[in-house]
Motif scaffolding. Structure first.
Motif, PDB file in Angstrom:
ATOM      1  N   ALA A  56       0.549   3.852  15.695  1.00 28.91           N
ATOM      2  CA  ALA A  56       0.425   2.476  16.194  1.00 28.91           C
ATOM      3  C   ALA A  56      -0.247   2.468  17.556  1.00 28.91           C
ATOM      4  CB  ALA A  56       1.801   1.824  16.264  1.00 28.91           C
ATOM      5  N   TYR A  57       0.115   3.421  18.409  1.00 27.48           N
ATOM      6  CA  TYR A  57      -0.515   3.529  19.727  1.00 27.48           C
ATOM      7  C   TYR A  57      -2.016   3.765  19.582  1.00 27.48           C
ATOM      8  CZ  TYR A  57      -1.943   5.835  24.071  1.00 27.48           C
ATOM      9  OH  TYR A  57      -2.618   6.207  25.208  1.00 27.48           O
ATOM     10  N   ARG A  58      -2.402   4.701  18.729  1.00 26.69           N
ATOM     11  CA  ARG A  58      -3.816   5.005  18.524  1.00 26.69           C
ATOM     12  C   ARG A  58      -4.564   3.807  17.924  1.00 26.69           C
ATOM     13  NH1 ARG A  58      -5.413   9.334  21.544  1.00 26.69           N
ATOM     14  NH2 ARG A  58      -4.674  11.338  20.745  1.00 26.69           N
ATOM     15  N   ALA A  59      -3.868   3.038  17.070  1.00 28.71           N
ATOM     16  CA  ALA A  59      -4.501   1.911  16.383  1.00 28.71           C
ATOM     17  C   ALA A  59      -4.523   0.646  17.229  1.00 28.71           C
ATOM     18  CB  ALA A  59      -3.779   1.640  15.064  1.00 28.71           C
ATOM     19  N   THR A  82      -0.916   7.898   7.630  1.00 26.60           N
ATOM     20  CA  THR A  82      -0.266   6.858   8.426  1.00 26.60           C
ATOM     21  C   THR A  82      -1.270   6.160   9.331  1.00 26.60           C
ATOM     22  OG1 THR A  82       1.806   8.120   8.403  1.00 26.60           O
ATOM     23  CG2 THR A  82       1.580   6.391  10.074  1.00 26.60           C
ATOM     24  N   LEU A  83      -2.036   6.936  10.090  1.00 26.04           N
ATOM     25  CA  LEU A  83      -3.015   6.355  10.996  1.00 26.04           C
ATOM     26  C   LEU A  83      -4.051   5.547  10.226  1.00 26.04           C
ATOM     27  CD1 LEU A  83      -4.243   6.007  13.790  1.00 26.04           C
ATOM     28  CD2 LEU A  83      -5.448   8.187  13.450  1.00 26.04           C
ATOM     29  N   ASP A  84      -4.534   6.080   9.135  1.00 26.94           N
ATOM     30  CA  ASP A  84      -5.538   5.381   8.333  1.00 26.94           C
ATOM     31  C   ASP A  84      -4.999   4.033   7.850  1.00 26.94           C
ATOM     32  OD1 ASP A  84      -8.052   5.148   7.168  1.00 26.94           O
ATOM     33  OD2 ASP A  84      -7.447   6.131   5.312  1.00 26.94           O
ATOM     34  N   ALA A  85      -3.749   4.038   7.383  1.00 26.17           N
ATOM     35  CA  ALA A  85      -3.151   2.807   6.877  1.00 26.17           C
ATOM     36  C   ALA A  85      -2.974   1.770   7.983  1.00 26.17           C
ATOM     37  CB  ALA A  85      -1.803   3.116   6.231  1.00 26.17           C
ATOM     38  N   LEU A  86      -2.662   2.225   9.195  1.00 27.97           N
ATOM     39  CA  LEU A  86      -2.448   1.293  10.296  1.00 27.97           C
ATOM     40  C   LEU A  86      -3.767   0.737  10.840  1.00 27.97           C
ATOM     41  CD1 LEU A  86       0.415   3.095  12.280  1.00 27.97           C
ATOM     42  CD2 LEU A  86       0.601   1.271  10.573  1.00 27.97           C
ATOM     43  N   LEU A  87      -4.828   1.530  10.760  1.00 27.53           N
ATOM     44  CA  LEU A  87      -6.140   1.078  11.226  1.00 27.53           C
ATOM     45  C   LEU A  87      -6.729   0.024  10.306  1.00 27.53           C
ATOM     46  CD1 LEU A  87      -7.680   4.476  12.357  1.00 27.53           C
ATOM     47  CD2 LEU A  87      -7.192   2.518  13.834  1.00 27.53           C
ATOM     48  N   GLY A  88      -6.472   0.153   9.011  1.00 27.43           N
ATOM     49  CA  GLY A  88      -7.008  -0.797   8.055  1.00 27.43           C
ATOM     50  C   GLY A  88      -7.042  -0.219   6.663  1.00 27.43           C
ATOM     51  N   VAL A  89      -6.857  -1.078   5.665  1.00 29.49           N
ATOM     52  CA  VAL A  89      -6.906  -0.658   4.270  1.00 29.49           C
ATOM     53  C   VAL A  89      -7.748  -1.673   3.509  1.00 29.49           C
ATOM     54  CG1 VAL A  89      -5.579  -0.148   2.181  1.00 29.49           C
ATOM     55  CG2 VAL A  89      -4.597   0.362   4.424  1.00 29.49           C
ATOM     56  N   THR A  90      -8.803  -1.205   2.863  1.00 27.89           N
ATOM     57  CA  THR A  90      -9.686  -2.100   2.110  1.00 27.89           C
ATOM     58  C   THR A  90      -8.880  -2.952   1.135  1.00 27.89           C
ATOM     59  OG1 THR A  90     -11.501  -0.516   2.283  1.00 27.89           O
ATOM     60  CG2 THR A  90     -11.659  -2.186   0.535  1.00 27.89           C
ATOM     61  N   THR A 102       0.853  -1.185   0.000  1.00 26.05           N
ATOM     62  CA  THR A 102       0.000   0.000   0.000  1.00 26.05           C
ATOM     63  C   THR A 102       0.889   1.235   0.000  1.00 26.05           C
ATOM     64  OG1 THR A 102      -1.848  -1.054   1.151  1.00 26.05           O
ATOM     65  CG2 THR A 102      -1.696   1.337   1.296  1.00 26.05           C
ATOM     66  N   ARG A 103       0.644   2.131  -0.944  1.00 24.79           N
ATOM     67  CA  ARG A 103       1.437   3.364  -1.032  1.00 24.79           C
ATOM     68  C   ARG A 103       0.959   4.335   0.036  1.00 24.79           C
ATOM     69  NH1 ARG A 103       0.831   4.029  -5.874  1.00 24.79           N
ATOM     70  NH2 ARG A 103       2.826   3.221  -6.601  1.00 24.79           N
ATOM     71  N   VAL A 104       1.876   4.728   0.924  1.00 26.65           N
ATOM     72  CA  VAL A 104       1.531   5.621   2.033  1.00 26.65           C
ATOM     73  C   VAL A 104       2.615   6.680   2.179  1.00 26.65           C
ATOM     74  CG1 VAL A 104       1.009   5.791   4.495  1.00 26.65           C
ATOM     75  CG2 VAL A 104       0.432   3.707   3.258  1.00 26.65           C
ATOM     76  N   ASP A 105       2.214   7.926   2.308  1.00 28.22           N
ATOM     77  CA  ASP A 105       3.146   8.994   2.654  1.00 28.22           C
ATOM     78  C   ASP A 105       3.182   9.056   4.176  1.00 28.22           C
ATOM     79  OD1 ASP A 105       4.624  11.238   3.124  1.00 28.22           O
ATOM     80  OD2 ASP A 105       3.311  12.618   2.031  1.00 28.22           O
ATOM     81  N   LEU A 106       4.206   8.444   4.764  1.00 22.09           N
ATOM     82  CA  LEU A 106       4.285   8.338   6.216  1.00 22.09           C
ATOM     83  C   LEU A 106       4.580   9.676   6.893  1.00 22.09           C
ATOM     84  CD1 LEU A 106       6.249   4.977   6.312  1.00 22.09           C
ATOM     85  CD2 LEU A 106       3.837   5.300   6.929  1.00 22.09           C
TER      86      LEU A 106
END
Length: 281
Positions: A100-103, A51-59, A41-45
């Motif tokens: 990561a903490y939030r997720a 970042t948070l969205d990607a760590l929570l889940g990606v369809t 998944t391409r993410v601009d960290l």
């Protein structure tokens, strides 16, 4: 487990993704570049929201991670201006750790560096081999790693079940880069790295071991090949490079001057690749 790997398209990242998949894990690589597919998944960290969205889940990728390996960074000074190296790497690491903490991701392995422990060693270390107790940054990349270690050591206490392991990697060598060891008999070869190196596949093995051994709390380990990248005996190198610096009485003939005793003792790390053996390539 389902494991996220930031920087999965880098030299160490590719080896880590391959190793973790071989171990039976589902692995998702988060990076700005990579091969499109179910494992990337391409993410601009540098963007906390992404970042948070990607760590929570990606369809179509994952709906939650069991663990996270953070390897993404501008890898050395010189690729961008010095301040940009620090600002980018620190922001990215904060985004990943806090995200990561939030997720609710409680098992993390993060990449630190030999640059957090004296590289390029213009100033002699207090003792040899250099262990994890010595922290010294001499450039903005190293300063970022020192700051990232400090952030991780504090944040791990925010959750009673959180585990963060920082791995201080030395120069990572890919399987097709062994030709450089043709210079191994030169007295100044790898002087700035105190003779150390690690095969990318062994670096990936260290990540796997850290994940397997994860338990609540913060830990830091050096990651290098247990034997040096020099053809000159280690005690002789120590005398040439750092005259007068105390050397361990039990230093092995070609033992790395970047100590790997802790990771060997506590995680069972044992390198499978050595430039001295033709089979290593």
């Amino acid at each position: 487990m389902t494991i996220g790997v930031t920087g999965g398209s880098g030299k160490l990242g590719r080896a880590t993704v391959e190793r973790l998949r071989a171990d039976g894990h589902e692995v998702i690589s988060f990076d700005t570049t990579g091969v499109p597919g179910a494992g990337f998944t391409r993410v601009d960290l540098a963007d906390y929201g992404q970042t948070l969205d990607a760590l929570l889940g990606v369809t179509a990728r994952h709906d939650g991670l069991d663990a996270l390996v953070h390897l993404a960074a501008i890898p050395v000074n010189g690729l961008v201006p010095d301040a940009a190296t620090f600002q980018n790497n620190l922001a990215v690491s904060f985004n990943v750790l806090f995200g990561a903490y939030r997720a609710g991701i409680r098992t993390l392995v993060i990449a630190s560096s030999i640059t957090a422990m004296g590289f390029p060693f213009d100033e002699a270390p207090p003792a040899l081999p250099v262990d994890e107790s010595y922290t010294r940054a001499n450039n903005t990349y190293g300063l970022g790693k020192v700051a990232e270690e400090a952030i991780a050591a504090q944040m791990v206490g925010w959750s009673p079940d959180a585990s963060i392991t920082a791995l201080r990697f030395t120069n990572v060598v890919a399987a097709d880069e062994y030709a450089t060891f043709a210079r191994a008999a030169e007295p100044g070869y790898r002087r700035d790295l105190i003779g150390s190196w690690v095969d990318a596949r062994d670096g990936a093995a260290a990540v796997a071991l850290a994940l397997e051994a994860a338990r609540p709390g913060y830990r830091v380990y050096n990651v290098a090949a247990p034997t040096s990248g020099s053809a000159i005996p280690s005690r002789e190198l120590a005398a040439q490079w750092f005259p007068g610096v105390p050397v361990a009485d039990d230093l092995g003939e070609f033992e790395s001057l970047m100590s790997t005793r802790a990771i060997q003792r506590e995680l069972g790390f044992a390198a499978s690749h050595d430039w001295r053996r033709a089979s290593a390539v």
